[in-house]
Design an enzyme around this catalytic site. Structure first.
Site, PDB file in Angstrom:
ATOM      1  N   ASP A 479       0.866  -1.168   0.000  1.00  0.00           N
ATOM      2  CA  ASP A 479       0.000   0.000   0.000  1.00  0.00           C
ATOM      3  C   ASP A 479       0.910   1.227   0.000  1.00  0.00           C
ATOM      4  O   ASP A 479       2.053   1.153   0.450  1.00  0.00           O
ATOM      5  CB  ASP A 479      -0.878  -0.006   1.254  1.00  0.00           C
ATOM      6  CG  ASP A 479      -1.597   1.314   1.459  1.00  0.00           C
ATOM      7  OD1 ASP A 479      -2.305   1.743   0.540  1.00  0.00           O
ATOM      8  OD2 ASP A 479      -1.412   1.920   2.535  1.00  0.00           O
ATOM      9  N   ASP A 668      -1.430  -0.493   5.961  1.00  0.00           N
ATOM     10  CA  ASP A 668      -1.607   0.077   7.300  1.00  0.00           C
ATOM     11  C   ASP A 668      -3.025   0.522   7.584  1.00  0.00           C
ATOM     12  O   ASP A 668      -3.403   0.652   8.738  1.00  0.00           O
ATOM     13  CB  ASP A 668      -0.684   1.284   7.481  1.00  0.00           C
ATOM     14  CG  ASP A 668      -1.254   2.535   6.856  1.00  0.00           C
ATOM     15  OD1 ASP A 668      -1.302   3.573   7.529  1.00  0.00           O
ATOM     16  OD2 ASP A 668      -1.654   2.473   5.684  1.00  0.00           O
ATOM     17  N   ASP A 672      -7.088  -1.245   3.826  1.00  0.00           N
ATOM     18  CA  ASP A 672      -6.188  -2.319   3.413  1.00  0.00           C
ATOM     19  C   ASP A 672      -6.560  -3.654   4.054  1.00  0.00           C
ATOM     20  O   ASP A 672      -6.025  -4.691   3.658  1.00  0.00           O
ATOM     21  CB  ASP A 672      -4.740  -1.995   3.797  1.00  0.00           C
ATOM     22  CG  ASP A 672      -4.248  -0.695   3.188  1.00  0.00           C
ATOM     23  OD1 ASP A 672      -4.606  -0.423   2.037  1.00  0.00           O
ATOM     24  OD2 ASP A 672      -3.525   0.053   3.878  1.00  0.00           O
TER      25      ASP A 672
END
Length: 796
Positions: A479, A668, A672
């Site tokens: 991410d 995080d 996600d």
């Protein structure tokens, strides 16, 4: 209504391409499908096959369940719940320790749902309730340990010497005398406490396995311990001195300790689904002809209009029909900046209106994106298996086989002329020697040692699947916001000191990441500030010492009729093209200077990507705009970048990447979480949300991206240790079981053999892991592993 064939979101403005089969809600989903070259409609076709629990009518709630410790518990609890009036469907998940219940709220109140599940040793509570079951487990072990030691002490002092032929006159107490009978009854009581109290979870597990029709390891353990205990009690009643209370004690304590270790491993993860369940909006302000009324979110219908004020959470997905607001969508999109929403813009349920107010028309599904993500996370997380599930599947065959062998051995020895007592002891020896203590300890002890070592390296491992999958990873997906970047704004280019001072004077009253970056990097002057005004999504303005100062985007300056010199406008355009946030500072009718802010890149990210790219493909997935991912796309170690991906589609991207091999996801944010759970290996940064940590298999506690490669180093050694333990456990049974069947082992020696096997597993699990010197580096270098990690890194 047309839906996206990738993420299933409503596609009000469908995006299509002749080269890609399907209809998409946004350019990001289209690019994912194009790049991965996978027929997009397959997702919808697959979803349409089979029964879907979500299609059952009724309200949905999540219940935390204490007491589940194998897959059999899932079947038992599901059957119990669905037998209750008002419950339409139930799905239990041992890995998450939760149940998802679909119920009729006209028949059953949500507060009563825990009572539907609780009983037979199971405790239940609504998702956010605190539990103290861990202390109960410790209490059972302490009580069992005390009485178990007392029992074994009497064996060592009196019974074992008598069994070995020591003259009773040399002992402090003759086991065959009156005092010996008193001693034996004491041992019966103490062993009864160990079996009945400490071993209660095992006895309950055996009962549940019989009720569910799925025999598990608990059944075999309970049969062996109970048989040894009951036989010994009968022997004491008949006046015999050869008893097997030690066998029952050793079996229960060895398996209980292993279960305790396993439970601690599972509890290393935080409470499941907590963040999304707390971020759901419970109520809504529905507009009426006379004003508005407060209603439950579940009572909203498509087309209703809800009033959202500053500080409110948007209850469901919909379209803005009135007003303007800055909306924080970071919970569901990962976008680090608040987004300006005006009439005609789409908003997602679960996002937060930070400035301004809007009226939202409820979308066609009257559903929240947060609700969808919660259910998606639960589905992918609860469907994951693991080593324990493999062991339970083995037990489904192994347990009935051992019981059958014990019965056959007893019968065969009776036919061969053995006494009923000797024949029964042979059958008991088969049960005892086959007790899967070593098998039960093999995984939790090795993983516990690996977890401790990973913690030393700055990583908390929250699931044993890490040790099975990490070394096989072929693709690492990152991410962007909060992972490769910190998610915090910093000032990258300053304006002149006068302009920065004026900007700080205005920005001190703004609630915005850019404002925080300005005031952090610039001293706020002692000035007279009045008439502060916010322009959601575009900037702020105020009168500073009698002069009107404006700080914001070129669009704001244009709308206010302020002149913007071409050099400043071009500077802003260049900054925006490089994924940065430019802001003009102006007064007296014109822009005077500009500064540039940007999302701070996480320290050492380039080195981490380069290290991982040596043996694996590296991709970046982000919900942010493509320009924001440009610096990462330029890195030679990054194979692909997927930008503009909606949160629901992140999990689908990971799923499709799995066609290339085993996938690890590093993220995080709450957005996600489904992708982390879908990946074969999920790694969350400690700076992120608790839901991301819940969905992940490992959490980097040091907030240092350079700890990510350590996960792969420690898991390789731990997986090898688990396999060694399992190999020993099966080899032990392959040798010991035939000896017991032939009558060459009595129950006592069978128990000692079982204990010795367990001790070997313990010793193998706790010895120093090979390759420890490679840990705490994470970069594959020969640097000193004891050197502190938080050293200044080279500039990105």
């Amino acid at each position: 209504m047309t839906h996206c064939t990738l993420c299933d979101l409503p596609a009000d403005a469908p995006v299509t391409d002749d080269a890609v089969d399907g209809t998409f809600c946004c350019r990001g989903c289209l690019e994912v499908a194009r790049t991965l070259d996978d027929p997009a409609r397959q997702t919808r076709e697959d979803a349409d096959t089979g029964a879907d629990p979500d299609e059952v009518d009724g309200e949905t709630a999540f219940v935390s369940v204490e007491g589940m410790h194998c897959a059999t518990c899932e079947t038992f609890l599901e059957a119990r719940a669905t037998d209750h009036e008002g419950v339409a469907a139930a799905a239990a998940s041992y890995p998450t320790g939760t149940m998802r219940l679909t119920y009729d709220d006209a028949v059953l109140d949500e507060a009563a749902l825990p009572d539907v599940v609780a009983g037979t040793g199971y405790d239940a509570s609504l998702q956010s309730a605190e539990r103290d079951d861990e202390y109960e487990l410790e209490g059972r072990l302490i009580v069992g340990g005390f009485f178990g030691m007392m029992t074994m002490l009497w064996y060592v002092l009196f019974l074992y010497p008598a069994y070995l032929g020591v003259d009773p006159s040399l002992l402090l107490l003759d086991p065959s005398g009156t005092a010996g009978a008193y001693l034996l009854w004491n041992m019966a009581v103490m062993t009864g406490v160990v079996v009945g109290y400490t071993g209660w979870p095992l006895l309950r597990g055996a009962y549940v396995s019989l009720r569910a029709g799925r025999p598990n390891m608990d059944l075999l353990v309970a049969m062996a311990a109970s048989t040894a205990f009951l036989y010994s009690v009968v022997a004491v009643v008949l006046g015999h001195t050869e008893v097997y209370f030690d066998v029952a004690t050793v079996i229960v304590m060895a398996v209980s300790v292993g279960d305790y270790y396993q439970d601690r491993v599972r509890r290393a993860a935080l409470d499941r689904l907590t963040e999304f369940t707390t971020q759901r909006a419970d109520g809504a302000r529905r507009r009426t002809a006379d004003g508005h009324e407060e209603v439950a979110v579940g009572d909203l219908d498509p087309g209703d209009e809800v009033i959202v004020r500053s500080g409110d959470r948007i209850p469901v997905d919909g379209t803005v029909v009135e007003g303007t607001a800055a909306v924080d969508e970071s919970l569901v999109t990962g976008e680090s900046l608040a987004v300006r929403k005006t009439a005609g813009d789409e908003v997602v349920g679960g996002s937060l209106a930070t400035q301004g107010g809007v009226v939202v028309r409820v979308g066609p599904d009257a559903e929240s994106t947060v609700d969808r993500l919660t259910n998606l996370l639960w589905e992918v997380q609860s469907s994951r298996g693991g080593v324990q599930r493999l062991v339970d599947r083995i037990a489904a065959v192994f347990v009935p086989l051992v019981v059958l062998l014990a019965v056959l051995a007893t019968g065969a020895h009776l036919v061969a002329g053995a006494t009923p007592t000797d024949a029964m002891l042979t059958g008991l020896a088969v049960l005892v020697v086959s007790c899967p203590c070593a098998l039960g300890l093999a995984t939790p002890l090795a993983t516990a040692a690996g977890i401790r070592r990973a913690l030393d390296a700055g990583t908390v491992v929250t699931g044993d699947s890490v040790f099975e999958t990490a070394t096989d990873v072929d693709v690492v997906a990152f991410d962007k916001t909060g992972t490769l970047t910190t998610g915090e704004m910093e000032l990258l280019e300053r304006a002149d000191e006068d302009a920065m001072a004026r900007a700080a004077a205005v920005e001190q009253f703004a609630d915005h990441p850019v404002a925080a970056a300005v005031t952090e990097a610039t001293a706020v002057p002692d000035a007279d500030v009045a008439d502060f005004e916010q322009h959601p999504g575009r900037g702020v303005s105020a009168t500073v010492d009698g002069v009107r100062v404006v700080v914001g985007t070129p669009d704001l300056f244009d709308s206010l009729g302020l002149a913007v010199p071409d050099p400043l406008r071009e500077r802003c355009e260049r900054a925006a093209d490089n994924a940065r946030v430019p802001a003009l500072v102006g007064w007296d009718g014109a822009a005077r200077d500009a500064f540039v802010a940007g999302d701070r890149h996480r320290e050492g990210w380039e080195g981490v990507v380069s290290t991982l790219a040596r043996d694996r493909a590296v991709v970046v997935i982000t919900g942010d705009r493509p320009e924001a991912a440009t610096p990462f796309e330029r890195h030679e170690g990054v194979d692909e970048v997927f930008a503009g991906v909606p949160p629901e589609a992140k999990a689908e991207v990971v799923e499709r990447l799995r066609s290339r091999g085993t996938v690890a996801m590093v993220g995080d944010g709450s957005n996600d979480a489904p992708a982390l759970a879908t990946a074969d290996l999920g790694i969350a940064m400690a700076s992120g949300t608790s839901l991301a940590a819940d969905a992940a298999d490992a959490v980097v506690t040091s907030d240092d991206l350079r700890a990510v490669p350590d996960v792969f180093a420690v898991t390789a050694a731990t997986r090898s240790r688990v396999r060694q333990n399992l190999a020993w456990a099966f080899c032990y049974n392959a040798v010991a079981l035939p000896l017991a069947l032939l009558g060459l082992l009595n129950p006592l020696f069978a128990a000692l053999a079982m204990t010795a096997s367990s001790l070997l597993v313990v010793g193998n699990s706790t010895r120093t892991l090979a390759g420890d010197s490679a840990l705490a580096r994470g970069d594959g270098s020969d640097a000193d592993p004891t050197a502190p990690r938080n050293q200044p890194a080279a500039a990105d």
